[in-house]
Design a protein around this motif. Structure first.
Motif, PDB file in Angstrom:
ATOM      1  N   SER A 133      74.606  32.924 -38.013  1.00 41.47           N
ATOM      2  CA  SER A 133      73.708  33.068 -36.875  1.00 41.47           C
ATOM      3  C   SER A 133      73.261  31.701 -36.367  1.00 41.47           C
ATOM      4  N   ARG A 134      72.794  31.673 -35.138  1.00 41.69           N
ATOM      5  CA  ARG A 134      72.274  30.447 -34.539  1.00 41.69           C
ATOM      6  C   ARG A 134      70.753  30.517 -34.559  1.00 41.69           C
ATOM      7  N   PRO A 135      70.114  29.871 -35.517  1.00 44.20           N
ATOM      8  CA  PRO A 135      68.668  30.059 -35.707  1.00 44.20           C
ATOM      9  C   PRO A 135      67.794  29.301 -34.730  1.00 44.20           C
ATOM     10  N   TYR A 136      68.350  28.310 -34.029  1.00 50.13           N
ATOM     11  CA  TYR A 136      67.504  27.452 -33.209  1.00 50.13           C
ATOM     12  C   TYR A 136      67.811  27.611 -31.725  1.00 50.13           C
ATOM     13  N   THR A 137      66.770  27.529 -30.923  1.00 53.86           N
ATOM     14  CA  THR A 137      66.938  27.421 -29.482  1.00 53.86           C
ATOM     15  C   THR A 137      67.320  25.980 -29.161  1.00 53.86           C
ATOM     16  N   ARG A 138      68.294  25.789 -28.298  1.00 60.84           N
ATOM     17  CA  ARG A 138      68.712  24.445 -27.880  1.00 60.84           C
ATOM     18  C   ARG A 138      68.036  24.095 -26.556  1.00 60.84           C
ATOM     19  N   TYR A 139      67.742  22.820 -26.357  1.00 62.39           N
ATOM     20  CA  TYR A 139      67.029  22.383 -25.159  1.00 62.39           C
ATOM     21  C   TYR A 139      67.765  21.237 -24.480  1.00 62.39           C
ATOM     22  N   SER A 140      67.547  21.136 -23.161  1.00 64.11           N
ATOM     23  CA  SER A 140      68.073  20.028 -22.369  1.00 64.11           C
ATOM     24  C   SER A 140      66.937  19.363 -21.610  1.00 64.11           C
ATOM     25  N   GLY A 141      67.197  18.139 -21.155  1.00 71.07           N
ATOM     26  CA  GLY A 141      66.203  17.403 -20.387  1.00 71.07           C
ATOM     27  C   GLY A 141      65.369  16.497 -21.281  1.00 71.07           C
ATOM     28  N   TRP A 142      64.078  16.415 -20.959  1.00 71.58           N
ATOM     29  CA  TRP A 142      63.148  15.628 -21.789  1.00 71.58           C
ATOM     30  C   TRP A 142      62.670  16.535 -22.926  1.00 71.58           C
ATOM     31  N   VAL A 143      63.106  16.261 -24.132  1.00 66.88           N
ATOM     32  CA  VAL A 143      62.987  17.240 -25.219  1.00 66.88           C
ATOM     33  C   VAL A 143      62.050  16.800 -26.351  1.00 66.88           C
ATOM     34  N   THR A 144      61.269  15.757 -26.150  1.00 67.24           N
ATOM     35  CA  THR A 144      60.465  15.215 -27.249  1.00 67.24           C
ATOM     36  C   THR A 144      59.552  16.267 -27.871  1.00 67.24           C
ATOM     37  N   ASN A 145      58.854  17.032 -27.047  1.00 66.00           N
ATOM     38  CA  ASN A 145      57.910  18.016 -27.579  1.00 66.00           C
ATOM     39  C   ASN A 145      58.606  19.051 -28.461  1.00 66.00           C
ATOM     40  N   LEU A 147      61.557  18.776 -29.825  1.00 64.56           N
ATOM     41  CA  LEU A 147      62.237  18.114 -30.928  1.00 64.56           C
ATOM     42  C   LEU A 147      61.272  17.768 -32.057  1.00 64.56           C
ATOM     43  N   ALA A 148      60.010  17.543 -31.727  1.00 67.03           N
ATOM     44  CA  ALA A 148      59.012  17.277 -32.761  1.00 67.03           C
ATOM     45  C   ALA A 148      58.800  18.507 -33.640  1.00 67.03           C
ATOM     46  N   ILE A 149      58.996  19.682 -33.068  1.00 65.15           N
ATOM     47  CA  ILE A 149      58.812  20.916 -33.829  1.00 65.15           C
ATOM     48  C   ILE A 149      60.026  21.222 -34.692  1.00 65.15           C
ATOM     49  N   LYS A 150      61.211  21.012 -34.151  1.00 64.49           N
ATOM     50  CA  LYS A 150      62.429  21.381 -34.878  1.00 64.49           C
ATOM     51  C   LYS A 150      63.588  20.485 -34.451  1.00 64.49           C
ATOM     52  N   ASN A 151      64.359  20.026 -35.398  1.00 68.90           N
ATOM     53  CA  ASN A 151      65.578  19.294 -35.066  1.00 68.90           C
ATOM     54  C   ASN A 151      66.667  20.308 -34.748  1.00 68.90           C
ATOM     55  N   PHE A 152      66.807  20.608 -33.466  1.00 72.32           N
ATOM     56  CA  PHE A 152      67.728  21.657 -33.028  1.00 72.32           C
ATOM     57  C   PHE A 152      69.103  21.113 -32.650  1.00 72.32           C
ATOM     58  N   ILE A 153      69.345  19.833 -32.913  1.00 70.97           N
ATOM     59  CA  ILE A 153      70.602  19.199 -32.511  1.00 70.97           C
ATOM     60  C   ILE A 153      71.536  19.089 -33.708  1.00 70.97           C
ATOM     61  N   PRO A 154      72.645  19.820 -33.734  1.00 67.92           N
ATOM     62  CA  PRO A 154      73.622  19.640 -34.817  1.00 67.92           C
ATOM     63  C   PRO A 154      74.214  18.223 -34.723  1.00 67.92           C
ATOM     64  N   PHE A 155      73.984  17.431 -35.728  1.00 68.66           N
ATOM     65  CA  PHE A 155      74.252  15.994 -35.644  1.00 68.66           C
ATOM     66  C   PHE A 155      75.676  15.665 -35.186  1.00 68.66           C
ATOM     67  N   GLY A 156      76.657  16.267 -35.813  1.00 69.39           N
ATOM     68  CA  GLY A 156      78.040  15.909 -35.503  1.00 69.39           C
ATOM     69  C   GLY A 156      78.492  16.291 -34.117  1.00 69.39           C
ATOM     70  N   THR A 157      77.725  17.139 -33.424  1.00 72.80           N
ATOM     71  CA  THR A 157      78.115  17.526 -32.069  1.00 72.80           C
ATOM     72  C   THR A 157      77.729  16.480 -31.038  1.00 72.80           C
ATOM     73  N   ALA A 158      76.824  15.571 -31.401  1.00 74.57           N
ATOM     74  CA  ALA A 158      76.217  14.672 -30.418  1.00 74.57           C
ATOM     75  C   ALA A 158      77.115  13.479 -30.086  1.00 74.57           C
ATOM     76  N   VAL A 159      77.161  13.153 -28.800  1.00 71.39           N
ATOM     77  CA  VAL A 159      77.749  11.912 -28.298  1.00 71.39           C
ATOM     78  C   VAL A 159      76.627  11.184 -27.562  1.00 71.39           C
ATOM     79  N   PHE A 160      76.506   9.867 -27.770  1.00 73.95           N
ATOM     80  CA  PHE A 160      75.406   9.167 -27.113  1.00 73.95           C
ATOM     81  C   PHE A 160      75.839   7.781 -26.640  1.00 73.95           C
TER      82      PHE A 160
END
Length: 295
Positions: A133-145, A147-160
């Motif tokens: 299952s996918r337990p986390y809601t994913r967010y786009s845009g300015w996500v600081t608030n 992201l402070a509650i939950k790290n919803f970003i699967p690390f290996g998926t990220a490109v920066f």
């Protein structure tokens, strides 16, 4: 994108010879051709050099060996060896989908976007697909608030962007775990995040991975959140701060309760979570679950 800017992919590895070649091959098989793969061997004691010897003639591949120093230093070493305008990571026991970069890179046409991440799929240690299952809601845009509650970003998926590293630093080498959440929190202050729903990363579930160290994970998470809020006291609104701490305590409580079948310690954490934010409904739900197990 009209041109294909160089993407540097760092794979930090330690005693992962059995999985590493598949990880490297999955990155090199990208439909996006302008990339480099940097494998940092963090003092492996297995047959890692032999396992990846077949890639030595590929000009996109580089192998860096160092003494064992831990994953934050290994990842930072890989960053230092890289030269791409964009950076990504693949864990040595995971895989990339061949369309990953082709799908994610166009979102960087917006200069305000610093990080693009995606959905993830799962396999077991034998490579068999696992439904999860996918337990986390994913967010786009300015996500600081959020992201402070939950790290919803699967690390290996990220490109920066490399500019993120240049402006706000690399991994905190004092942290043995949770280094990605610390990184994203810092980057979220100046950069927008974008999410795509496609599953571009394949995460392997197996018994030896560090992510099973739930106590260590939460010890570091408490440190990371506390440090971030102290360093940026006016960034996150008080309601989000309360919710972040409530979620921290409740999540830790249920991790311990599920793994160790205990009651008193998780109960204390849930009560502390409710003290931080009495309206946090997952805390009440967790409290009911804990009590019902006790009955």
């Amino acid at each position: 994108m009209k041109d294909e800017p160089l993407v540097s992919v760092v794979i930090a590895t330690y005693n992962m010879g059995q999985y590493l070649p598949d990880a490297v091959e999955s990155v090199l098989n990208q439909h996006w051709k302008n990339l480099e793969v940097i494998v940092v061997d963090d003092g492996s004691e297995d047959n890692t050099p032999d396992c990846i010897s077949r890639f030595k003639d590929d000009p996109r591949f580089r192998f860096v060996r160092t003494k064992n120093q831990g994953q934050p230093k290994a990842k930072n070493l890989g960053l230092g060896e890289s030269s791409g305008e964009f950076v990504a990571f693949c864990d040595a026991d995971d895989l990339w989908h061949p369309e990953k970069l082709r799908l994610q890179m166009p979102l960087f046409e917006d200069p305000g976007v610093g990080i693009v991440y995606s959905e993830v799929s799962y396999i077991d240690e034998c490579g068999v697909e696992v439904s999860k299952s996918r337990p986390y809601t994913r967010y786009s845009g300015w996500v600081t608030n959020e992201l402070a509650i939950k790290n919803f970003i699967p690390f290996g998926t990220a490109v920066f962007r490399r500019a993120c590293v240049e402006q706000d630093g690399a991994f905190d080498e004092t942290l043995p775990m949770g280094i990605d959440w610390d990184l994203w929190l810092r980057y979220s202050l100046k950069w927008q995040f974008q999410y795509i729903p496609e599953e571009t990363y394949i995460y392997r579930l197996w018994s030896g991975q560090m992510s099973r160290n739930y106590r260590g994970r939460y010890d570091n998470a408490v440190q990371i959140l506390g440090k971030f809020l102290e360093s940026n006291p006016d960034v996150v609104p008080p309601t989000f701060v309360s919710r972040a701490w409530a979620d921290m305590y409740v999540s830790r409580a249920m991790a311990i309760a599920n793994a160790e079948k205990t009651f008193i310690e998780p109960l204390k954490d849930i009560i502390e979570g409710l003290r931080r934010d009495v309206s946090y409904w997952p805390a009440w739900r967790s409290l009911i679950k804990l009590i019902l197990r006790r009955v």
